[in-house]
Scaffold this motif. Structure first.
Motif, PDB file in Angstrom:
ATOM      1  N   ASP A  93       0.865  -1.179   0.000  1.00 52.55           N
ATOM      2  CA  ASP A  93       0.000   0.000   0.000  1.00 52.55           C
ATOM      3  C   ASP A  93       0.901   1.228   0.000  1.00 52.55           C
ATOM      4  OD1 ASP A  93       0.781   0.525   2.709  1.00 52.55           O
ATOM      5  OD2 ASP A  93      -0.822  -0.778   3.440  1.00 52.55           O
ATOM      6  N   ASP A  94       0.353   2.400   0.251  1.00 55.47           N
ATOM      7  CA  ASP A  94       1.129   3.641   0.137  1.00 55.47           C
ATOM      8  C   ASP A  94       2.344   3.691   1.056  1.00 55.47           C
ATOM      9  OD1 ASP A  94      -0.546   4.589  -1.799  1.00 55.47           O
ATOM     10  OD2 ASP A  94      -1.629   5.999  -0.497  1.00 55.47           O
ATOM     11  N   HIS A  95       2.306   2.936   2.160  1.00 58.52           N
ATOM     12  CA  HIS A  95       3.385   3.034   3.146  1.00 58.52           C
ATOM     13  C   HIS A  95       3.989   1.674   3.523  1.00 58.52           C
ATOM     14  CE1 HIS A  95       2.678   7.326   3.953  1.00 58.52           C
ATOM     15  NE2 HIS A  95       1.401   7.033   3.753  1.00 58.52           N
ATOM     16  N   GLN A  96       3.714   0.650   2.754  1.00 63.09           N
ATOM     17  CA  GLN A  96       4.171  -0.685   3.123  1.00 63.09           C
ATOM     18  C   GLN A  96       4.700  -1.448   1.907  1.00 63.09           C
ATOM     19  OE1 GLN A  96       2.503  -4.158   6.106  1.00 63.09           O
ATOM     20  NE2 GLN A  96       1.031  -3.043   4.879  1.00 63.09           N
ATOM     21  N   LEU A  97       5.872  -2.084   2.092  1.00 63.76           N
ATOM     22  CA  LEU A  97       6.477  -2.887   1.036  1.00 63.76           C
ATOM     23  C   LEU A  97       6.839  -4.264   1.569  1.00 63.76           C
ATOM     24  CD1 LEU A  97       8.463  -0.024   1.259  1.00 63.76           C
ATOM     25  CD2 LEU A  97       8.813  -0.699  -1.097  1.00 63.76           C
ATOM     26  N   ARG A  98       6.879  -5.225   0.657  1.00 62.12           N
ATOM     27  CA  ARG A  98       7.514  -6.510   0.927  1.00 62.12           C
ATOM     28  C   ARG A  98       8.768  -6.571   0.072  1.00 62.12           C
ATOM     29  NH1 ARG A  98       3.151 -10.627  -0.576  1.00 62.12           N
ATOM     30  NH2 ARG A  98       4.901 -12.076  -0.411  1.00 62.12           N
ATOM     31  N   ILE A  99       9.898  -6.856   0.721  1.00 57.51           N
ATOM     32  CA  ILE A  99      11.190  -6.869   0.036  1.00 57.51           C
ATOM     33  C   ILE A  99      11.846  -8.229   0.233  1.00 57.51           C
ATOM     34  CG2 ILE A  99      13.495  -5.838  -0.084  1.00 57.51           C
ATOM     35  CD1 ILE A  99      12.285  -3.221   0.872  1.00 57.51           C
ATOM     36  N   ILE A 100      12.290  -8.834  -0.866  1.00 53.30           N
ATOM     37  CA  ILE A 100      12.987 -10.120  -0.818  1.00 53.30           C
ATOM     38  C   ILE A 100      14.445  -9.891  -1.195  1.00 53.30           C
ATOM     39  CG2 ILE A 100      13.160 -12.447  -1.787  1.00 53.30           C
ATOM     40  CD1 ILE A 100      10.127 -12.340  -2.264  1.00 53.30           C
ATOM     41  N   LEU A 101      15.348 -10.344  -0.319  1.00 55.67           N
ATOM     42  CA  LEU A 101      16.790 -10.232  -0.540  1.00 55.67           C
ATOM     43  C   LEU A 101      17.411 -11.612  -0.696  1.00 55.67           C
ATOM     44  CD1 LEU A 101      17.841  -7.644   2.223  1.00 55.67           C
ATOM     45  CD2 LEU A 101      17.142  -7.164  -0.134  1.00 55.67           C
ATOM     46  N   THR A 102      18.510 -11.671  -1.442  1.00 52.52           N
ATOM     47  CA  THR A 102      19.332 -12.882  -1.472  1.00 52.52           C
ATOM     48  C   THR A 102      20.760 -12.564  -1.035  1.00 52.52           C
ATOM     49  OG1 THR A 102      19.793 -12.535  -3.826  1.00 52.52           O
ATOM     50  CG2 THR A 102      17.980 -14.029  -3.262  1.00 52.52           C
ATOM     51  N   GLU A 103      20.976 -11.334  -0.595  1.00 51.66           N
ATOM     52  CA  GLU A 103      22.255 -10.940  -0.010  1.00 51.66           C
ATOM     53  C   GLU A 103      21.947 -10.310   1.339  1.00 51.66           C
ATOM     54  OE1 GLU A 103      23.784  -8.351  -3.040  1.00 51.66           O
ATOM     55  OE2 GLU A 103      22.444  -6.721  -2.525  1.00 51.66           O
ATOM     56  N   GLY A 104      22.933 -10.265   2.205  1.00 51.02           N
ATOM     57  CA  GLY A 104      22.653  -9.794   3.557  1.00 51.02           C
ATOM     58  C   GLY A 104      23.663  -8.781   4.043  1.00 51.02           C
ATOM     59  N   LYS A 105      23.737  -7.650   3.370  1.00 48.53           N
ATOM     60  CA  LYS A 105      24.679  -6.612   3.774  1.00 48.53           C
ATOM     61  C   LYS A 105      24.115  -5.812   4.950  1.00 48.53           C
ATOM     62  CE  LYS A 105      26.569  -6.518  -0.864  1.00 48.53           C
ATOM     63  NZ  LYS A 105      26.638  -5.811  -2.156  1.00 48.53           N
ATOM     64  N   LYS A 106      25.005  -5.242   5.739  1.00 49.04           N
ATOM     65  CA  LYS A 106      24.607  -4.589   6.993  1.00 49.04           C
ATOM     66  C   LYS A 106      23.593  -3.475   6.743  1.00 49.04           C
ATOM     67  CE  LYS A 106      26.568  -2.659  11.217  1.00 49.04           C
ATOM     68  NZ  LYS A 106      27.812  -2.289  11.935  1.00 49.04           N
ATOM     69  N   HIS A 107      22.467  -3.541   7.486  1.00 49.21           N
ATOM     70  CA  HIS A 107      21.406  -2.533   7.386  1.00 49.21           C
ATOM     71  C   HIS A 107      20.975  -2.301   5.941  1.00 49.21           C
ATOM     72  CE1 HIS A 107      22.099  -1.874  11.582  1.00 49.21           C
ATOM     73  NE2 HIS A 107      23.245  -1.262  11.420  1.00 49.21           N
ATOM     74  N   GLN A 108      20.963  -3.361   5.144  1.00 52.44           N
ATOM     75  CA  GLN A 108      20.775  -3.208   3.702  1.00 52.44           C
ATOM     76  C   GLN A 108      19.469  -2.519   3.328  1.00 52.44           C
ATOM     77  OE1 GLN A 108      21.614  -6.682   1.382  1.00 52.44           O
ATOM     78  NE2 GLN A 108      20.645  -5.889  -0.460  1.00 52.44           N
ATOM     79  N   ILE A 109      18.364  -2.961   3.903  1.00 50.41           N
ATOM     80  CA  ILE A 109      17.071  -2.386   3.516  1.00 50.41           C
ATOM     81  C   ILE A 109      16.988  -0.918   3.917  1.00 50.41           C
ATOM     82  CG2 ILE A 109      14.597  -2.444   3.996  1.00 50.41           C
ATOM     83  CD1 ILE A 109      14.788  -5.493   3.975  1.00 50.41           C
ATOM     84  N   ARG A 110      17.403  -0.590   5.125  1.00 48.54           N
ATOM     85  CA  ARG A 110      17.365   0.807   5.569  1.00 48.54           C
ATOM     86  C   ARG A 110      18.224   1.690   4.658  1.00 48.54           C
ATOM     87  NH1 ARG A 110      15.068   0.820  10.733  1.00 48.54           N
ATOM     88  NH2 ARG A 110      14.979  -1.268  11.655  1.00 48.54           N
ATOM     89  N   ARG A 111      19.387   1.190   4.271  1.00 56.00           N
ATOM     90  CA  ARG A 111      20.281   1.958   3.406  1.00 56.00           C
ATOM     91  C   ARG A 111      19.694   2.115   2.001  1.00 56.00           C
ATOM     92  NH1 ARG A 111      25.492  -1.490   3.839  1.00 56.00           N
ATOM     93  NH2 ARG A 111      26.251  -0.030   2.252  1.00 56.00           N
ATOM     94  N   MET A 112      19.109   1.045   1.475  1.00 57.92           N
ATOM     95  CA  MET A 112      18.495   1.119   0.148  1.00 57.92           C
ATOM     96  C   MET A 112      17.361   2.141   0.120  1.00 57.92           C
ATOM     97  SD  MET A 112      18.304  -2.952  -0.735  1.00 57.92           S
ATOM     98  CE  MET A 112      17.240  -2.727  -2.138  1.00 57.92           C
ATOM     99  N   LEU A 113      16.501   2.065   1.117  1.00 57.47           N
ATOM    100  CA  LEU A 113      15.347   2.955   1.133  1.00 57.47           C
ATOM    101  C   LEU A 113      15.748   4.412   1.360  1.00 57.47           C
ATOM    102  CD1 LEU A 113      12.750   0.738   3.027  1.00 57.47           C
ATOM    103  CD2 LEU A 113      12.949   1.143   0.575  1.00 57.47           C
ATOM    104  N   SER A 114      16.827   4.622   2.106  1.00 62.25           N
ATOM    105  CA  SER A 114      17.284   6.001   2.320  1.00 62.25           C
ATOM    106  C   SER A 114      17.705   6.650   1.009  1.00 62.25           C
ATOM    107  CB  SER A 114      18.446   6.030   3.320  1.00 62.25           C
ATOM    108  OG  SER A 114      19.640   5.519   2.742  1.00 62.25           O
ATOM    109  N   GLU A 115      18.156   5.839   0.050  1.00 62.43           N
ATOM    110  CA  GLU A 115      18.594   6.374  -1.240  1.00 62.43           C
ATOM    111  C   GLU A 115      17.427   6.873  -2.085  1.00 62.43           C
ATOM    112  OE1 GLU A 115      21.699   6.931  -2.369  1.00 62.43           O
ATOM    113  OE2 GLU A 115      22.385   6.361  -0.364  1.00 62.43           O
ATOM    114  N   ILE A 116      16.205   6.433  -1.775  1.00 62.43           N
ATOM    115  CA  ILE A 116      15.036   6.962  -2.493  1.00 62.43           C
ATOM    116  C   ILE A 116      14.151   7.764  -1.536  1.00 62.43           C
ATOM    117  CG2 ILE A 116      15.058   5.249  -4.345  1.00 62.43           C
ATOM    118  CD1 ILE A 116      12.843   3.734  -2.873  1.00 62.43           C
ATOM    119  N   ARG A 117      14.803   8.290  -0.490  1.00 61.50           N
ATOM    120  CA  ARG A 117      14.168   9.227   0.444  1.00 61.50           C
ATOM    121  C   ARG A 117      12.988   8.620   1.194  1.00 61.50           C
ATOM    122  NH1 ARG A 117      18.304  10.980  -1.257  1.00 61.50           N
ATOM    123  NH2 ARG A 117      18.764  13.106  -1.967  1.00 61.50           N
TER     124      ARG A 117
END
Length: 240
Positions: free
Chosen positions: A172-196
């Motif tokens: 929805d407008d504020h919720q995502l499901r994200i699937i990773l196959t790599e496990g870098k430190k704080h990866q999701i938080r860092r990725m999302l910060s790049e798109i504000r």
């Protein structure tokens, strides 16, 4: 059995690790216990072997079976830090003595983590070449832009690393499901910060084919014998 991973001569402990017979530390323990033979002779620490050498590991009888636990780590609990003890450490809330967490889940996040006392599991599960899936449910403060899926699956640069998701679904407008196959430190938080986008909550809901099910924060359950076989087979490991 030899594979292309072996580059001879190779240290014996590394050989035992790559062949799935022990962790490197576990291999050293086997060697110290005189349970490893090379060409019929008792192996020694630091020994190297060649492709033509015959390696045999004597079976050491275990007094109890390995444990494999699906555990729901609550938010605010530290999964890896020897400096943290008591009810803020995962060892203080997970009542499965002798087990350790496989991988990390940061303090601000919650969700599924696997606990075990089988040292073979760590490398097999966490090796990025294995491409094992981990799925997360993420709530963000800002409205998710339509281009988020394309950008996150193509990859973004952060702190000199390329970070990418295997799959992204906008719930929805504020919720995502994200699937990773790599496990870098704080990866999701860092990725999302790049798109504000700012993470409000992050929950791991699946590792490979194993989900949280009905587990609540702080709860865990042991895999039964059939589940253990399925789990170990998916990691190319043999059950006891």
């Amino acid at each position: 059995m030899m594979t292309e991973e072996f580059k001879f001569p190779i240290r014996l402990n590394r050989y035992l690790e790559l062949s799935g017979q022990a962790t490197r530390r576990g291999a050293d323990e086997l060697i110290k216990a005189k349970l490893v033979k090379v060409n019929g002779q008792t192996a020694v620490l630091g020994q190297k072997i060649n492709q033509t050498d015959q390696v045999f590991v004597l079976k050491k009888r275990r007094t109890k079976a390995f444990q494999y636990v699906l555990f729901y780590k609550p938010k605010g609990i530290v999964s890896h830090s020897p400096q943290v003890i008591g009810d803020k450490a995962i060892s203080g809330v997970a009542k499965f003595p002798g087990t350790f967490p496989v991988g990390r889940l940061d303090k601000a996040s919650e969700g599924l983590i696997i606990l075990t006392d089988d040292g073979r599991v760590t490398e097999r599960l966490l090796n990025p070449q294995s491409k094992h899936e981990k799925e997360y449910l993420v709530m963000v403060r800002e409205k998710i832009p339509g281009f988020a899926v394309k950008i996150l699956t193509q990859g973004v640069k952060n702190q000199g690393e390329k970070l990418k998701a295997k799959k992204v679904i906008i719930v929805d407008d504020h919720q995502l499901r994200i699937i990773l196959t790599e496990g870098k430190k704080h990866q999701i938080r860092r990725m999302l910060s790049e798109i504000r986008l700012t993470v409000n909550s992050l929950k791991r809901i699946r590792i490979m084919d194993w989900g949280l099910g009905s587990l609540q924060p702080g709860q865990g359950r042991l895999l039964n014998k059939l589940e253990q076989i399925e789990f170990l087979t998916s990691l190319n490991l043999k059950a006891d």
